[in-house]
Design an enzyme around this catalytic site. Structure first.
Site: not given
Length: 340
Positions: A59, A63, A66, A103, A134, A194, A272
């Site tokens: 990616c 972040c 991550c 998901c 999701c 979400c 969650r």
């Protein structure tokens, strides 16, 4: 401070009110959270969800938490998008294990047009099994959101991660405003939202107040609010920064407080208990359920991080007398009733 009643559903919370909730004596906060929870949700029922990484690593975002970022030296290797049939096989296994929602996450800044046909087949295939769907694919254009909605996508996950003030210290490759733009594109397409974030990234309580405030003052609360505890991964910016500073890790009682405040301020949302459960004690998880958490991810893996596993969850549920949820979520049920 405004009195929280069973019927309270507001989008005008102030930071002062949310800070006052955090500061309540713990027993009072838990009582209020449980009162709100029982007014809108079935007690002792927790939604079972499964998360699968359908495209891992590589990616371009930076972040700091991550392991899938190209900026991280975490050892995670980039993969191509999974074959549709392989995804559907994993979904069938999750359904048979009791999951209500499946998901699917891809480590992208945003999906490319060439990826959309396969994504659409995944959505349609999982829905055909009777499961909720999701996706979390990064930023979306209005046209992409419309495509996902037409395919029947139930939920789109796009977390704000932290408070608006703290955001730039965690991520620099996209802005907080761009996060909100994608949420708006998802809403306009008619897909349920979400959206949550991560605590334990070295933030202050003021940041946690800001994080909850940003969600609780959206024009419509997210249908699902995942609250993650940072899993520090070696080779990531935050993982390396916090590795030798144990005091930076969020206190477990403070984590429970965050869950409780999210429940009070967003009474109809599914809250969650997400990443970080692997290292949580059973007592902490039990307190989170008492505070209003009513959704978890099952299985032994969350994207690239570990998870507790089905057998550990089954043992905990048996100990607590908790049952997997089978009914419709309150916010979606209300939408169906309004449409009739």
């Amino acid at each position: 401070m405004t009195t929280v009643t069973e019927a309270t559903t507001r989008n005008d919370w102030t930071r002062g009110e949310i800070a006052a909730l955090f500061e309540l004596p713990f027993d009072e906060l838990m009582f209020r959270a449980q009162t709100v929870h029982r007014a809108h949700h079935a007690p002792s029922q927790v939604q079972m969800c499964t998360l699968l990484s359908i495209k891992t690593g590589g990616c371009p975002e930076d972040c700091g938490y991550c392991s899938q970022s190209v900026a991280a030296d975490s050892g995670v290797k980039a993969t191509k998008l999974m074959e549709v049939q392989s995804v559907l096989q994993r979904a069938a296994e999750a359904r048979d294990a009791g999951s209500q929602r499946f998901c699917m996450g891809a480590a992208w800044r945003n999906p490319k047009d060439r990826d959309m046909p396969a994504i659409i087949q995944m959505i349609q295939g999982v829905r055909g099994m009777g499961m909720e769907t999701c996706m979390t694919l990064g930023m979306l254009t209005p046209a992409q959101a419309a495509q996902l909605a037409e395919a029947g996508l139930d939920y789109y996950n796009h977390n704000i991660d932290t408070s608006p003030e703290r955001y730039g210290e965690v991520i620099t490759t996209r802005t907080f405003g761009e996060r909100l733009d994608t949420l708006e594109n998802v809403r306009q397409a008619g897909i349920n939202v979400c959206c949550g974030g991560i605590v334990g990234m070295g933030e202050t309580r003021e940041d946690r107040v800001g994080f909850v405030h940003a969600l609780a003052t959206l024009q419509r609360h997210p249908e699902s609010v995942p609250v993650n505890a940072l899993v520090p991964v070696k080779g990531t910016v935050l993982g390396d920064m916090l590795a030798d500073t144990p005091l930076a890790k969020i206190d477990e009682i403070e984590f429970v407080r965050t869950v409780a405040v999210a429940r009070i301020t967003m009474p109809m949302s599914m809250v969650r208990l997400s990443a970080g459960r692997e290292s949580m004690s059973e007592s902490t998880q039990a307190l989170c359920f008492m505070a209003g958490a009513n959704s978890i991810f099952t299985g032994d893996k969350l994207l690239t991080a570990g998870n507790r596993g089905d057998s550990a969850d089954a043992a905990l549920f048996a100990k607590l007398g908790v049952r997997p949820m089978v009914a419709e979520e309150p916010m979606r049920q209300r939408m169906c009733e309004a449409a009739e």
